[in-house]
Design an enzyme around this catalytic site. Sequence first.
Site, PDB file in Angstrom:
ATOM      1  N   SER A 138      40.482  35.489  46.854  1.00 23.44           N
ATOM      2  CA  SER A 138      40.406  35.991  45.496  1.00 23.44           C
ATOM      3  C   SER A 138      41.708  36.710  45.171  1.00 23.44           C
ATOM      4  O   SER A 138      42.785  36.227  45.491  1.00 23.44           O
ATOM      5  CB  SER A 138      39.185  36.907  45.343  1.00 23.44           C
ATOM      6  OG  SER A 138      39.053  37.360  44.020  1.00 23.44           O
ATOM      7  N   TYR A 152      43.337  34.974  34.237  1.00 26.63           N
ATOM      8  CA  TYR A 152      43.418  34.879  35.701  1.00 26.63           C
ATOM      9  C   TYR A 152      42.320  35.740  36.323  1.00 26.63           C
ATOM     10  O   TYR A 152      41.602  35.298  37.230  1.00 26.63           O
ATOM     11  CB  TYR A 152      44.798  35.348  36.162  1.00 26.63           C
ATOM     12  CG  TYR A 152      44.996  35.337  37.665  1.00 26.63           C
ATOM     13  CD1 TYR A 152      45.067  34.138  38.364  1.00 26.63           C
ATOM     14  CD2 TYR A 152      45.133  36.534  38.375  1.00 26.63           C
ATOM     15  CE1 TYR A 152      45.255  34.129  39.740  1.00 26.63           C
ATOM     16  CE2 TYR A 152      45.323  36.522  39.742  1.00 26.63           C
ATOM     17  CZ  TYR A 152      45.385  35.321  40.419  1.00 26.63           C
ATOM     18  OH  TYR A 152      45.571  35.320  41.791  1.00 26.63           O
ATOM     19  N   LYS A 156      38.942  34.655  38.693  1.00 26.16           N
ATOM     20  CA  LYS A 156      38.654  35.248  39.998  1.00 26.16           C
ATOM     21  C   LYS A 156      37.321  35.999  39.984  1.00 26.16           C
ATOM     22  O   LYS A 156      36.609  36.026  40.991  1.00 26.16           O
ATOM     23  CB  LYS A 156      39.801  36.189  40.405  1.00 26.16           C
ATOM     24  CG  LYS A 156      41.117  35.469  40.702  1.00 26.16           C
ATOM     25  CD  LYS A 156      40.979  34.503  41.865  1.00 26.16           C
ATOM     26  CE  LYS A 156      42.331  33.917  42.273  1.00 26.16           C
ATOM     27  NZ  LYS A 156      42.205  33.006  43.441  1.00 26.16           N
TER      28      LYS A 156
END
Length: 284
Positions: A138, A152, A156
């Site tokens: 991650s 982004y 994650k």
Amino acid sequence: MRTSPAPRTWFITGASRGLGRAFAIAALERGDRVAAAARTISRHDFDERHGDRLLALTLDVTDRAAVFAAVETAVEHLGRLDIVVNNAGTMSMGMVEEFTEAEARAQFEVNFFGALWVGQAVLPHLRAQRAGHIVQVSSIAALGGFPSTGMYSASKFALEGMSEALAMEAAAFGVTVSIVQPGGYWTDLYTSMTATTPAEAYGPLRAELERQWAEGSIDSEPRLAAEALLKLVDSDEPPLRLLLGSMVYDLAFDISRRRMETWAGWEQVSRAAEHAVPAADATH
């Protein structure tokens, strides 16, 4: 920690560069077997002395059928899978409002769906042998959303939510899932990232972010992350989550404390929003 000298077999995505390459080299150096997968990869990217312990696989993790085929090829050539590292990832910078549909979907295709397809492809093999360890790489960005990294972070966050459920589902079959949250490392993630078309309204915020970034940050060698990964997979009781780096460690505690303080400050409102009542009579 593992005491048996028996080599294990790894399947690593995004293995041609950065953390993925460091993970592959660390596994090979200890005598393990590695299926190293990436969009562009060759045996020549690694030391030839590793011989048939290395299988280089060209793979686009966004292609579900290709992922399943690559996993079958790895099992056929290497015999089994013990450790699966979902490391492939991309980063697209930009304010949330600026993302086009294509740009937003592209971020999720690799960071979330790529890991999902790999997990689905390897689980039948891990279930059958009732053993295995899936490591989801991650990011510090999954600790919270930050200006210009919102999409982004979202990808994650999605990866971690899916992985928490997967960990509970796979545990019944002797399969372990761990989420690794790295801080900064000297990889080409930043040089290969894409960016949205800047909107004029966010000019002042961008200028402030650039000023903060100009103060500089010291990233670490990927080798250190690889050493931590080896300790993780060698553990008799690997954790669901592992933070990598002092910065991400401190940030995780700071964010958690602030969230707990906010929850506590709004406790009365939260509790007042729930009052159990019997289900409505379906006949009325």
